[in-house]
Design a protein around this motif. Structure first.
Motif, mmCIF file in Angstrom:
data_model
loop_
_atom_site.group_PDB
_atom_site.id
_atom_site.type_symbol
_atom_site.label_atom_id
_atom_site.label_comp_id
_atom_site.label_asym_id
_atom_site.label_seq_id
_atom_site.Cartn_x
_atom_site.Cartn_y
_atom_site.Cartn_z
ATOM 1 N N TYR A 1 2.181 -8.565 -2.359
ATOM 2 C CA TYR A 1 2.342 -8.788 -0.917
ATOM 3 C C TYR A 1 1.185 -9.622 -0.364
ATOM 4 C CZ TYR A 1 -0.940 -4.968 0.035
ATOM 5 O OH TYR A 1 -2.040 -4.182 0.102
ATOM 6 N N LEU B 1 -5.625 -10.678 8.418
ATOM 7 C CA LEU B 1 -4.424 -9.844 8.341
ATOM 8 C C LEU B 1 -4.275 -9.258 6.940
ATOM 9 C CD1 LEU B 1 -1.755 -9.014 9.879
ATOM 10 C CD2 LEU B 1 -0.683 -10.876 8.621
ATOM 11 N N ARG C 1 -6.697 -6.538 6.352
ATOM 12 C CA ARG C 1 -6.351 -5.336 7.095
ATOM 13 C C ARG C 1 -5.293 -4.522 6.334
ATOM 14 N NH1 ARG C 1 -4.379 -6.946 12.512
ATOM 15 N NH2 ARG C 1 -2.356 -5.991 12.081
ATOM 16 N N TYR C 2 -4.278 -5.232 5.842
ATOM 17 C CA TYR C 2 -3.248 -4.555 5.061
ATOM 18 C C TYR C 2 -3.856 -3.944 3.804
ATOM 19 C CZ TYR C 2 0.659 -6.529 7.761
ATOM 20 O OH TYR C 2 1.556 -6.841 8.737
ATOM 21 N N ARG D 1 -5.941 -0.825 4.526
ATOM 22 C CA ARG D 1 -5.121 0.335 4.861
ATOM 23 C C ARG D 1 -4.456 0.912 3.617
ATOM 24 N NH1 ARG D 1 -1.428 3.018 8.710
ATOM 25 N NH2 ARG D 1 -0.001 3.766 7.159
ATOM 26 N N ASN D 2 -3.952 0.042 2.756
ATOM 27 C CA ASN D 2 -3.294 0.543 1.556
ATOM 28 C C ASN D 2 -4.295 1.115 0.565
ATOM 29 O OD1 ASN D 2 -1.005 -0.305 2.759
ATOM 30 N ND2 ASN D 2 -0.648 -2.047 1.406
ATOM 31 N N LEU E 1 -5.353 4.881 0.985
ATOM 32 C CA LEU E 1 -4.479 5.966 0.525
ATOM 33 C C LEU E 1 -5.005 6.656 -0.736
ATOM 34 C CD1 LEU E 1 -1.054 4.275 1.295
ATOM 35 C CD2 LEU E 1 -2.250 5.981 2.632
ATOM 36 N N ASP F 1 1.080 7.624 4.781
ATOM 37 C CA ASP F 1 1.843 6.892 3.769
ATOM 38 C C ASP F 1 3.333 7.101 3.975
ATOM 39 O OD1 ASP F 1 2.919 5.607 1.667
ATOM 40 O OD2 ASP F 1 1.634 6.504 0.137
ATOM 41 N N PRO F 2 4.022 6.075 4.478
ATOM 42 C CA PRO F 2 5.451 6.226 4.755
ATOM 43 C C PRO F 2 6.241 6.542 3.498
ATOM 44 C CG PRO F 2 4.794 3.921 4.846
ATOM 45 C CD PRO F 2 3.534 4.731 4.772
ATOM 46 N N ARG F 3 5.722 6.131 2.318
ATOM 47 C CA ARG F 3 6.501 6.337 1.102
ATOM 48 C C ARG F 3 6.721 7.814 0.808
ATOM 49 N NH1 ARG F 3 3.003 2.061 -2.147
ATOM 50 N NH2 ARG F 3 1.519 2.922 -0.693
#
Lengths: 314, 331
Positions: B224, B237, B240-241, B244-245, B248, B319-321
């Motif tokens: 990604y 950007l 930042r992603y 954040r990842n 986790l 974590d949406p997953r």
């Protein structure tokens, strides 16, 4: 001409020296044209695709120029190239399945991406395009993990083409898909071109039969150089370069039984691109090779729109 | 969602049961008889009086009952909130000793864990970005994380306390002061808190920085990130992603490290004679104080379990997953 590539050279830096993965390739893509780029692995097709949008850390722009819509692209300069990316040149990557940030809802990711490029999101247009690829609008409120593989692929196709780029690079996007999905992807890409979402397209694949369904023109590369470029029908039915001829003849034909006649393929392997010997790079494997092949054959336009780089063809 | 937390709670319940059982068992397996040492301390000369005292103590602590009865009794007492009476500080109830010690331990643990986690993550993310920082932060972090807690604590006590005399080396507050809600006492408290906090903070910091640096580098190489770069997204950007990842796995790391951090804090408290649970546990072991040891361990187990549960909840939020996994995916 949308895209004009002139004598482009891109090398990979390695500890042993430069690998000449793309060594002087020149071609053009017209407005509305889909150029299929074919060749076996290691021939430089992915390098060419990357060179047009973003060189990775090991790649070095050695020479040649890329002109898109009469602007010279600063492909060697990562920062200066940024304004052109997405807006003029865009990419559908090989890895659509993992191309989206797993922890962002897709709609939010698209908005953040557009914001970062100072573009206002046209939500109606986005919805239209989702409808076009038959994705429900709710996908924007979902995380990538909630989508199936095919849905992710279509979503990435929509994102990549959202700003109507002049050139779209599709790098091996069908390799991981089953045959019926491949067909759907090809149809969608054609639709994008016909509706004017993308002006021209570079469709990179190792699958010549699939390229034939989509591309107007097919360019065959071998060992970092252009071998042959001609309208799709000509490449498939009347190829002039011995490499193209062997490539086409090694494809199985539907309805033909191969009980008596085995598919042979092309004997030998492509040469190492680390300090390659001068002359035609195919001559070690070529059945027609003769003395003159020690000199490098220049690409010659043998007929209109049919370019071949071979002494025998000219 | 309910099934997920139901299962989690079941696992936590089982862990709690096991922990209480082991806590009950371990002190009783230690060699030595606590009543005998109490009698020795009481210095009773007459054999009859000694015998009477022994019967009294054994009855008081329930040692005259069969072991299974003692075990069940301890559960019963636990549910009544009764931790028993300390043998070492007889006749002070264990609960009193614990409530006096726990604030000191928490005041050390919570800030050192949280601040080292936050700053370590920032530092690691920065190191992943710049070569110069990477070449300095990384070796220092490796040294820090490999340092035993008690060694760094002793080194700091010696350096800052004895050689330079900046900070006090022992105690939770000056011996000349009595605990009160006044500014001078608070400042004194803070002054004594600095060294134990700093030694805990530094050791933990290194580990978080190394972890974060490695995960960030991995995230920046991910698909990604490459896709966003190809679409010309600014580094801001993408970082930042990636940050954040990368946080986790660090959250998971925090859950895993919690027990180690608590153990480190106990040792550090002993080095600085800090009046927290660590010092209490040491005294309990030295005096074969079953009830105090049980009570202190129970507090620690409860604390770690609650903290782990909070981390579980936070993980589901960030974590949406994990949430999608619970709800089931749609095609």
């Amino acid at each position: 001409m949308t895209l004009e590539v002139d004598d482009l050279r891109v090398y990979y830096r390695t500890l042993k020296g430069d690998v000449q993965a793309l060594d002087g390739v020149s071609f053009g893509v017209k407005d509305g044209e889909i150029l299929g780029l074919a060749g076996e692995s290691g021939c430089g097709k992915t390098t060419l695709g990357k060179a047009l949008i973003r060189l990775d850390g090991r790649m070095k722009h050695v020479g040649g120029s890329v002109t898109l819509d009469d602007q010279v692209l600063p492909i060697g300069d990562d920062v200066k190239m940024n304004p052109y990316r997405f807006k003029q040149v865009s990419l559908i990557p090989q890895y659509s399945m993992s191309a989206m940030n797993p922890t962002r809802k897709i709609g939010r990711m698209v908005r953040e991406l557009l914001d970062s490029r100072k573009v206002k999101l046209d939500l109606d247009e986005l919805h239209n395009r989702l409808d076009l690829v038959e994705l429900p609008r709710e996908v924007l409120g979902k995380y990538p993990i909630e989508l199936s593989g095919g849905m992710k692929q279509r979503m990435v196709m929509v994102i990549s083409t959202l700003l109507n780029p002049s050139l779209l690079i599709a790098d091996e996007i069908t390799s991981a898909l089953d045959v019926s999905t491949q067909k759907a992807v090809v149809t969608t890409l054609k639709g994008f071109r016909d509706r004017g979402f993308v002006k021209s397209m570079l469709f990179i694949t190792h699958d010549i039969s699939l390229t034939n369904q989509l591309a107007d023109t097919i360019m065959v590369m071998y060992a970092g150089k252009l071998a042959e470029k001609a309208p799709a029908g000509v490449v498939v039915n009347a190829p002039k370069h011995p490499y193209t001829q062997l490539l086409i003849s090694s494809l199985p034909e539907v309805g033909v039984r191969y009980a008596d006649k085995r598919l042979t393929g092309i004997p030998g392997n492509p040469p190492s691109l680390l300090n390659p010997v001068p002359g035609c790079r195919f001559r070690d494997r070529c059945p027609l090779a003769f003395d003159k092949c020690a000199e490098e054959p220049p690409p010659v336009e043998v007929e209109k729109d049919h370019v071949v780089a071979c002494w025998k063809a000219a | 969602m309910r099934r997920y937390f139901g299962r989690k709670l079941l696992v936590y319940g089982l862990t709690f049961f096991m922990a209480v059982t082991v806590n009950w068992l371990v002190p009783r397996l230690m060699p030595g008889d606590p009543v005998a040492s109490m009698l020795a301390r009481a210095r009773v000369a007459q054999p009859e009086a000694q015998e009477a005292l022994r019967v009294y103590y054994n009855n008081l602590f329930g040692f005259d009952q069969p072991w299974w009865q003692q075990y069940l009794n301890s559960w019963g007492a636990l549910f009544r909130g009764d931790f028993g009476i300390s043998l070492w500080a007889f006749p002070t109830p264990v609960a009193d000793l614990l409530t006096r010690a726990v604030p000191y331990s928490l005041a050390l643990l919570i800030p050192s864990i949280l601040i080292s986690w936050v700053i370590g993550n920032r530092l690691g993310a920065l190191a992943a970005r710049r070569k110069v920082l990477d070449n300095t932060v990384l070796p220092v972090s490796y040294v820090l994380t490999a340092t035993p807690y008690l060694w760094l604590a002793a080194l700091m006590a010696w350096g800052f306390g004895i050689v330079w005399g900046i900070f006090p080396v022992a105690g939770g507050y000056s011996f000349s002061m009595t605990p009160s809600f006044t500014w001078p006492f608070f400042v004194d408290l803070l002054w004594h808190w600095v060294l134990p906090f700093a030694s805990l903070f530094l050791v933990a910091l290194g580990g978080w920085a190394i972890g974060m640096r490695n995960v960030i580098i991995y995230e920046l190489e991910s698909d990604y990130a490459n896709y966003l770069s190809a679409l010309g997204a600014p580094q801001k950007l993408i970082r930042r992603y990636a940050f954040r990842n990368a946080v986790l796995p660090q959250i998971t790391g925090l859950a895993l490290q919690l027990g180690v951090l608590v153990a480190g804090a106990l040792v550090t408290e002993i080095v600085f004679s800090y009046p927290g649970l660590g010092s209490l546990i040491l005294a309990a072991i030295q005096n074969k104080d079953f009830f105090l040891l049980q009570g202190a361990f129970l507090f620690i187990v409860l604390g770690v379990l609650i903290a782990n549960f909070i981390i579980d909840v936070i993980y589901v939020i960030v974590d949406p997953r994990t949430r999608v996994g619970m709800a089931g995916a749609s095609a």
